[in-house]
Design a protein around this motif. Structure first.
Motif, PDB file in Angstrom:
ATOM      1  N   ALA A 132       0.832  -1.205   0.000  1.00  0.00           N
ATOM      2  CA  ALA A 132       0.000   0.000   0.000  1.00  0.00           C
ATOM      3  C   ALA A 132       0.865   1.254   0.000  1.00  0.00           C
ATOM      4  O   ALA A 132       0.590   2.215  -0.719  1.00  0.00           O
ATOM      5  CB  ALA A 132      -0.933   0.011   1.213  1.00  0.00           C
ATOM      6  N   ALA A 133       1.942   1.262   0.778  1.00  0.00           N
ATOM      7  CA  ALA A 133       2.844   2.411   0.824  1.00  0.00           C
ATOM      8  C   ALA A 133       3.534   2.604  -0.524  1.00  0.00           C
ATOM      9  O   ALA A 133       3.675   3.727  -1.015  1.00  0.00           O
ATOM     10  CB  ALA A 133       3.884   2.225   1.926  1.00  0.00           C
ATOM     11  N   ALA A 134       3.960   1.514  -1.146  1.00  0.00           N
ATOM     12  CA  ALA A 134       4.624   1.609  -2.458  1.00  0.00           C
ATOM     13  C   ALA A 134       3.667   2.125  -3.513  1.00  0.00           C
ATOM     14  O   ALA A 134       4.028   2.958  -4.353  1.00  0.00           O
ATOM     15  CB  ALA A 134       5.180   0.246  -2.867  1.00  0.00           C
ATOM     16  N   ALA A 135       2.432   1.674  -3.474  1.00  0.00           N
ATOM     17  CA  ALA A 135       1.436   2.130  -4.443  1.00  0.00           C
ATOM     18  C   ALA A 135       1.161   3.617  -4.261  1.00  0.00           C
ATOM     19  O   ALA A 135       1.048   4.365  -5.238  1.00  0.00           O
ATOM     20  CB  ALA A 135       0.150   1.335  -4.304  1.00  0.00           C
ATOM     21  N   THR A 136       1.058   4.071  -3.019  1.00  0.00           N
ATOM     22  CA  THR A 136       0.816   5.493  -2.747  1.00  0.00           C
ATOM     23  C   THR A 136       1.994   6.327  -3.224  1.00  0.00           C
ATOM     24  O   THR A 136       1.818   7.349  -3.881  1.00  0.00           O
ATOM     25  CB  THR A 136       0.578   5.719  -1.246  1.00  0.00           C
ATOM     26  N   THR A 137       3.217   5.906  -2.903  1.00  0.00           N
ATOM     27  CA  THR A 137       4.411   6.634  -3.327  1.00  0.00           C
ATOM     28  C   THR A 137       4.504   6.680  -4.842  1.00  0.00           C
ATOM     29  O   THR A 137       4.796   7.720  -5.420  1.00  0.00           O
ATOM     30  CB  THR A 137       5.674   5.972  -2.744  1.00  0.00           C
ATOM     31  N   SER A 138       4.241   5.564  -5.494  1.00  0.00           N
ATOM     32  CA  SER A 138       4.285   5.505  -6.950  1.00  0.00           C
ATOM     33  C   SER A 138       3.260   6.447  -7.562  1.00  0.00           C
ATOM     34  O   SER A 138       3.555   7.159  -8.519  1.00  0.00           O
ATOM     35  CB  SER A 138       4.039   4.076  -7.415  1.00  0.00           C
ATOM     36  N   TYR A 139       2.048   6.468  -7.002  1.00  0.00           N
ATOM     37  CA  TYR A 139       0.996   7.338  -7.527  1.00  0.00           C
ATOM     38  C   TYR A 139       1.382   8.801  -7.386  1.00  0.00           C
ATOM     39  O   TYR A 139       1.249   9.586  -8.314  1.00  0.00           O
ATOM     40  CB  TYR A 139      -0.331   7.074  -6.806  1.00  0.00           C
ATOM     41  N   VAL A 140       1.901   9.189  -6.212  1.00  0.00           N
ATOM     42  CA  VAL A 140       2.270  10.584  -5.974  1.00  0.00           C
ATOM     43  C   VAL A 140       3.387  11.006  -6.906  1.00  0.00           C
ATOM     44  O   VAL A 140       3.306  12.039  -7.552  1.00  0.00           O
ATOM     45  CB  VAL A 140       2.671  10.797  -4.493  1.00  0.00           C
ATOM     46  N   SER A 141       4.438  10.204  -7.011  1.00  0.00           N
ATOM     47  CA  SER A 141       5.569  10.605  -7.854  1.00  0.00           C
ATOM     48  C   SER A 141       5.196  10.608  -9.331  1.00  0.00           C
ATOM     49  O   SER A 141       5.599  11.490 -10.068  1.00  0.00           O
ATOM     50  CB  SER A 141       6.774   9.707  -7.598  1.00  0.00           C
ATOM     51  N   SER A 142       4.414   9.629  -9.777  1.00  0.00           N
ATOM     52  CA  SER A 142       4.067   9.612 -11.196  1.00  0.00           C
ATOM     53  C   SER A 142       3.089  10.722 -11.540  1.00  0.00           C
ATOM     54  O   SER A 142       3.121  11.256 -12.628  1.00  0.00           O
ATOM     55  CB  SER A 142       3.502   8.251 -11.597  1.00  0.00           C
ATOM     56  N   SER A 143       2.209  11.075 -10.632  1.00  0.00           N
ATOM     57  CA  SER A 143       1.242  12.128 -10.946  1.00  0.00           C
ATOM     58  C   SER A 143       1.909  13.490 -10.985  1.00  0.00           C
ATOM     59  O   SER A 143       1.540  14.334 -11.788  1.00  0.00           O
ATOM     60  CB  SER A 143       0.079  12.119  -9.950  1.00  0.00           C
ATOM     61  N   ILE A 144       2.910  13.725 -10.156  1.00  0.00           N
ATOM     62  CA  ILE A 144       3.604  15.016 -10.175  1.00  0.00           C
ATOM     63  C   ILE A 144       4.460  15.138 -11.429  1.00  0.00           C
ATOM     64  O   ILE A 144       4.436  16.151 -12.108  1.00  0.00           O
ATOM     65  CB  ILE A 144       4.463  15.194  -8.898  1.00  0.00           C
ATOM     66  N   PHE A 145       5.193  14.093 -11.764  1.00  0.00           N
ATOM     67  CA  PHE A 145       6.094  14.169 -12.903  1.00  0.00           C
ATOM     68  C   PHE A 145       5.389  14.002 -14.243  1.00  0.00           C
ATOM     69  O   PHE A 145       5.981  14.226 -15.283  1.00  0.00           O
ATOM     70  CB  PHE A 145       7.226  13.156 -12.749  1.00  0.00           C
ATOM     71  N   SER A 146       4.144  13.601 -14.226  1.00  0.00           N
ATOM     72  CA  SER A 146       3.395  13.509 -15.470  1.00  0.00           C
ATOM     73  C   SER A 146       2.324  14.598 -15.551  1.00  0.00           C
ATOM     74  O   SER A 146       1.472  14.551 -16.419  1.00  0.00           O
ATOM     75  CB  SER A 146       2.748  12.132 -15.598  1.00  0.00           C
ATOM     76  N   ASN A 147       2.394  15.568 -14.668  1.00  0.00           N
ATOM     77  CA  ASN A 147       1.428  16.671 -14.652  1.00  0.00           C
ATOM     78  C   ASN A 147       1.848  17.685 -15.721  1.00  0.00           C
ATOM     79  O   ASN A 147       2.689  18.554 -15.483  1.00  0.00           O
ATOM     80  CB  ASN A 147       1.383  17.307 -13.266  1.00  0.00           C
ATOM     81  N   TYR A 148       1.263  17.555 -16.889  1.00  0.00           N
ATOM     82  CA  TYR A 148       1.641  18.377 -18.045  1.00  0.00           C
ATOM     83  C   TYR A 148       1.516  19.885 -17.783  1.00  0.00           C
ATOM     84  O   TYR A 148       2.459  20.630 -18.081  1.00  0.00           O
ATOM     85  CB  TYR A 148       0.832  17.902 -19.261  1.00  0.00           C
ATOM     86  N   PRO A 149       0.413  20.374 -17.200  1.00  0.00           N
ATOM     87  CA  PRO A 149       0.348  21.816 -16.939  1.00  0.00           C
ATOM     88  C   PRO A 149       1.420  22.302 -15.953  1.00  0.00           C
ATOM     89  O   PRO A 149       2.029  23.351 -16.166  1.00  0.00           O
ATOM     90  CB  PRO A 149      -1.060  22.015 -16.360  1.00  0.00           C
ATOM     91  N   LEU A 150       1.667  21.519 -14.913  1.00  0.00           N
ATOM     92  CA  LEU A 150       2.688  21.908 -13.934  1.00  0.00           C
ATOM     93  C   LEU A 150       4.073  21.937 -14.576  1.00  0.00           C
ATOM     94  O   LEU A 150       4.829  22.895 -14.400  1.00  0.00           O
ATOM     95  CB  LEU A 150       2.668  20.948 -12.738  1.00  0.00           C
ATOM     96  N   LEU A 151       4.406  20.903 -15.319  1.00  0.00           N
ATOM     97  CA  LEU A 151       5.716  20.847 -15.975  1.00  0.00           C
ATOM     98  C   LEU A 151       5.877  21.978 -16.988  1.00  0.00           C
ATOM     99  O   LEU A 151       6.953  22.567 -17.095  1.00  0.00           O
ATOM    100  CB  LEU A 151       5.919  19.495 -16.649  1.00  0.00           C
ATOM    101  N   SER A 152       4.822  22.288 -17.715  1.00  0.00           N
ATOM    102  CA  SER A 152       4.881  23.385 -18.688  1.00  0.00           C
ATOM    103  C   SER A 152       5.167  24.706 -17.987  1.00  0.00           C
ATOM    104  O   SER A 152       6.012  25.488 -18.439  1.00  0.00           O
ATOM    105  CB  SER A 152       3.566  23.487 -19.460  1.00  0.00           C
ATOM    106  N   ALA A 153       4.458  24.961 -16.894  1.00  0.00           N
ATOM    107  CA  ALA A 153       4.635  26.214 -16.159  1.00  0.00           C
ATOM    108  C   ALA A 153       6.042  26.316 -15.575  1.00  0.00           C
ATOM    109  O   ALA A 153       6.698  27.363 -15.693  1.00  0.00           O
ATOM    110  CB  ALA A 153       3.583  26.326 -15.055  1.00  0.00           C
ATOM    111  N   LEU A 154       6.524  25.245 -14.962  1.00  0.00           N
ATOM    112  CA  LEU A 154       7.857  25.269 -14.354  1.00  0.00           C
ATOM    113  C   LEU A 154       8.956  25.419 -15.400  1.00  0.00           C
ATOM    114  O   LEU A 154       9.925  26.160 -15.194  1.00  0.00           O
ATOM    115  CB  LEU A 154       8.085  24.012 -13.513  1.00  0.00           C
TER     116      LEU A 154
END
Length: 179
Positions: free
Chosen positions: A17-39
């Motif tokens: 469960a911890a690995a799934a949560t960590t994976s979801y958080v990291s993949s959602s941040i690094f695949s967030n197209y609007p956030l990456l575009s802005a940064l």
């Protein structure tokens, strides 16, 4: 905490469960197209300021990497990249795009209005303080920052940089519009 059939947690289920949560958080941040575009647009604008400063003054001014004001407007680049990315990803008819667009307009208006004039006032105040007699209590005060806002040209250049950045990232990543 994850539970087994009996209602208790096990190390295996907790770890998964911890690995799934960590994976979801990291993949959602690094695949967030609007956030990456802005940064990325922000980083590019600040880098361009550093390069333009070197070109004009023939010296590296690392303050340009974190300072406000100057060409192009990193604020404009950031909010326009965010707005375009949201529009391309979520659609241009949605409320999320409307909020991003209004935010972009407010930020760019503020950059050419309030902050530009505050910088000009700081320039005048610094001149007045320089002309004070040395015994005056304000004669030794630190100068105010003068480069706060942007000209219309700087804001337009930043907006174009944001538009181009978000569009190129969209084309590279193949992000799709959600209807």
């Amino acid at each position: 905490m994850a539970m087994d059939e009996m209602g208790g947690s096990t190390p295996e289920t907790t770890t998964r469960a911890a690995a799934a949560t960590t994976s979801y958080v990291s993949s959602s941040i690094f695949s967030n197209y609007p956030l990456l575009s802005a940064l990325l647009a922000f980083a590019l604008a600040q880098s361009f300021k550093l390069i333009l400063s070197w070109y004009k003054e023939r010296r590296w001014d690392l303050k340009q990497l974190v300072g406000s004001g100057g060409m192009p407007s990193s604020h404009s680049a950031t909010v326009v990249a965010l707005t375009v990315a949201v529009g391309l990803q979520e659609g241009f008819g949605g409320s999320l795009f409307a909020m991003a667009l209004i935010l972009a307009c407010v930020v760019m208006y503020d950059a050419t209005g309030v902050r530009l004039h505050a910088g000009r006032q700081a320039e005048v105040l610094n001149q007045i303080v320089c002309e004070l007699p040395s015994e005056h209590p304000l004669a030794e005060s630190r100068p105010l920052r003068e480069l706060l806002g942007h000209t219309h040209t700087q804001v337009v250049a930043g907006a174009l940089l944001g538009l181009i950045t978000a569009t190129i990232i969209h084309l590279i990543t193949g992000s799709t519009i959600r209807a």
